[in-house]
Design a protein around this motif. Structure first.
Motif, PDB file in Angstrom:
ATOM      1  N   LYS A   1       4.264  -8.457   3.632  1.00  9.91           N
ATOM      2  CA  LYS A   1       4.399  -7.373   2.010  1.00  9.91           C
ATOM      3  C   LYS A   1       3.756  -8.725   0.586  1.00  9.91           C
ATOM      4  N   LEU A   2       3.910  -9.904   1.150  1.00  3.33           N
ATOM      5  CA  LEU A   2       3.172 -11.221   0.308  1.00  3.33           C
ATOM      6  C   LEU A   2       2.026 -11.028  -0.012  1.00  3.33           C
ATOM      7  N   ARG A   3       1.734 -11.265   1.840  1.00  2.00           N
ATOM      8  CA  ARG A   3       0.594 -11.224   1.788  1.00  2.00           C
ATOM      9  C   ARG A   3      -0.325 -10.164   1.572  1.00  2.00           C
ATOM     10  N   LYS A   4      -0.188  -9.104   1.964  1.00  2.00           N
ATOM     11  CA  LYS A   4      -0.622  -7.623   1.708  1.00  2.00           C
ATOM     12  C   LYS A   4      -1.031  -7.663  -0.351  1.00  2.00           C
ATOM     13  N   THR A   5       0.251  -7.649  -0.544  1.00  2.00           N
ATOM     14  CA  THR A   5      -0.112  -8.247  -2.408  1.00  2.00           C
ATOM     15  C   THR A   5      -1.286  -9.412  -2.249  1.00  2.00           C
TER      16      THR A   5
END
Length: 627
Positions: free
Chosen positions: A78-82
């Motif tokens: 999720k952090l990577r996609k954000t």
């Protein structure tokens, strides 16, 4: 930085290097357990606009103590996609700099850390700013962290970009004529040029055509206007013409010779625009270089059958002075200050470097803000465009056996300062003083460790950042070297985090009764220091099993018990109420180690008592010797 991380990507050593470098302004830790942190983009901007760096999610900081708090695989995704969706949104940040290979998952215990390797943006990309307004969204990095730039900084960054626009130095000045040029300066330049290359075709040109070839006079092909350029006036102009509002009103050239005793006088010699000379770059160079070179030794050296009075160190000094004149940002507060100190020469000019520090020291890259000025000095044999200037400076100083020169970028205001020591690498006097203090232990130190001790002795203290580019080690290796010197009691640390300073242990002889204290460390084992989080050395290294960064609450087999000397030092110091920070500083140990190992053991023994025994973990807790 990026190459270093990729080469170091064995998980345990990577974490070791990063955690122990948290006093480094190139490392930033964020927990990110409350979601993607908005402050990330300010640090992203500051790293990109300064010298690059690394941001790591999953490491928590509290009171200058760092511990891991890993994320689950789902949280990491999720952090990577954000990140990638935000990086490509110009409403969030002006420029995407990272690709997949620059965002690294690091296995840690039962979860993962997430590392972002931010490169230094090149001159065509800067400024990198947050939001849509570069005047309010541009950040840079200094030792204290990220700071918001004032509008002059992004304005200059835009001016530094390679584009179809003319450089600042090529700006045509309105209503300037030959009356604004100092005829003596231009005539002296022509003579030097002709004497060096008498067959050069430009020597036959008239003054205007030669000035045009130099870049000091130009015609705008779009508007048809022509006239003298800023570069032409800076090099050959009259003082009043240069400082006219149309040209460079804040232009200032200043040379000072500072005495050893500043109580009697501020300087013994000064050259500045006082009306006795035309304060342009050419005259400043001609007048200042002999002053600087007069302080340098002239050993008897033969080249063929002729004596050579100019050594490589003289050539290095000339190169350094020219660099200080051709690389500044002349669009703002254009103040150049050259100082001859009792033990060094410093050269300071406005602006920021157009290459990274690593590129500067590697050499071979020629990025000049004022190419016309560079050309002018080049035609009289004093500058080239090969990016070899730093090599000449370093080799020249090395040939004189002086300490290594170094360069620093400073902010608020932005300026670049070159420091040229006029001291031997390790003087006999300093070596004798260290040997008197530390005894024969000094003789067992390698060159880098002895160099660090020499600097700490002569300058009261050293920091990780002050040692960079002065000894040829990576910052993480400097950190380990400092830890070794503290562990062996040569240095005493003070402060925490990136502000940690290290000073000479003047009481070394009092501590040589402790086992192993007088034996210098030659390995890379990490010692406990203020501002660092020791790794659990007992856990075997593997790529899937990274040791916890949290300090164990009890001594494990194989770890060192507290020494009798440490116990005595703490008890003597705690003759009144003291907190853990004060105790750690006094004995030169890490606060976490002091709290959980030394203080805890002494309380268990009944040797120390707590001021607030009902609430042992209160931040107000203090300790006193149990009489």
């Amino acid at each position: 930085m990026e190459e270093y991380i990729k080469e170091s990507f064995r998980i345990q050593s990577l974490l070791d290097n990063l955690i122990n470098e948290h006093e480094n302004k190139e490392i930033e830790f964020k927990s990110a357990h409350g979601g993607f942190p908005g402050s990330f983009w300010e640090t992203y901007s500051s790293f990109a606009n300064t010298d690059g760096g690394i941001i790591i999610f999953g490491i928590k900081e509290k009171n200058n103590v760092f511990s891991t708090k890993p994320h689950s695989k789902d949280e990491i995704e999720k952090l990577r996609k954000t990140f990638f969706s935000s990086q490509n949104d110009k409403c969030v940040v002006s420029l995407p700099l990272l690709s997949d290979k620059d965002v690294i998952d690091i296995p840690c215990n039962d979860g993962y850390l997430l590392a972002f390797i931010i490169p230094r943006a090149n001159r065509e990309q800067r400024p990198v700013y947050v939001g849509q307004d570069p005047m309010t969204g541009t950040f840079r990095r200094n030792d204290e962290g990220d700071y918001r730039c004032n509008p002059t900084v992004p304005t200059q960054m835009f001016a530094d970009r390679e584009s179809t626009q003319y450089k600042t130095e090529s700006r045509i000045l309105r209503n300037y004529t030959w009356d604004d040029i100092d005829s003596t300066s231009f005539r002296q330049f022509r003579t030097m040029f002709a004497n060096r290359t008498p067959s050069h075709p430009w020597t036959a040109l008239d003054d205007t055509e030669l000035m045009r070839k130099l870049g000091g006079y130009r015609k705008d092909r779009e508007t048809g206007k022509e006239g003298f350029t800023l570069a032409g006036l800076l090099m050959f102009g009259k003082t009043e013409s240069i400082t006219d509002p149309e040209c460079a009103p804040d232009f200032m050239l200043d040379y000072r010779e500072i005495p050893a005793d500043t109580t009697a006088m501020r300087w013994v010699d000064r050259l500045y625009p006082d009306g006795t000379w035309e304060a342009n770059l050419f005259q400043f160079y001609r007048l200042v270089l002999p002053k600087l070179q007069s302080f340098m030794p002239k050993p008897f050296v033969l080249k063929g059958d002729e004596r050579q009075d100019e050594t490589p160190a003289h050539e290095a000094l000339r190169e350094a002075l020219i660099n200080a004149l051709v690389h500044p940002c002349y669009g703002g507060s254009a103040r150049i200050v050259i100082q001859k100190l009792p033990n060094a020469i410093t050269m300071s000019n406005p602006g920021v470097m157009l290459v990274s520090l690593s590129q500067y020291y590697e050499g071979g890259i020629s990025e000049c803000r004022n190419p016309s000025l560079q050309k002018m000095f080049g035609l009289i044999g004093k500058s080239d465009k090969a990016g070899s200037g730093v090599d000449k400076i370093l080799k020249g100083w090395k040939s004189a056996k002086w300490r290594r020169p170094y360069i620093e970028e400073r902010s608020l205001p932005d300026k670049v300062e070159l420091y040229l020591p006029l001291e031997s690498l390790i003087s006999e006097e300093t070596t004798a003083a260290l040997r008197k203090l530390f005894g024969s232990a000094v003789d067992n130190l390698d060159y880098n460790r002895l160099s660090v001790l020499t600097r700490a002795y002569t300058e009261d203290n050293v920091t990780n950042s002050s040692l960079r580019n002065q000894i040829e080690l990576h910052p993480s290796d400097i950190t380990k070297l400092l830890r070794d010197l503290v562990k062996d009691r040569f240095l005493i640390p003070s402060g925490f985090g990136r502000g940690t300073a290290y000073s000479i242990n003047q009481d070394f002889k009092l501590s040589t009764d402790a086992p192993g204290v007088a034996v210098p460390s030659t390995n890379n084992q990490v010692a406990d220091l203020p501002g660092s989080e020791p790794l659990n050395q007992d856990v075997p290294s593997s790529e899937g099993n990274v040791p916890s960064l949290d300090v164990p609450s009890q001594t494990k087999p194989g770890s060192r018990a507290i020494s009798r000397q440490e116990e005595q030092m703490v008890l003597e110091f705690c003759n009144q109420w003291r907190n853990a920070n004060e105790i750690a500083h006094q004995i030169g140990r890490n606060r976490q180690h002091t709290q959980k190992r030394i203080i805890k053991e002494l309380i268990t023994k009944g040797a120390l008592i707590m001021e607030f025994p009902e609430t042992p973990t209160t931040p107000k807790q203090r300790y006193k010797r149990n009489e």
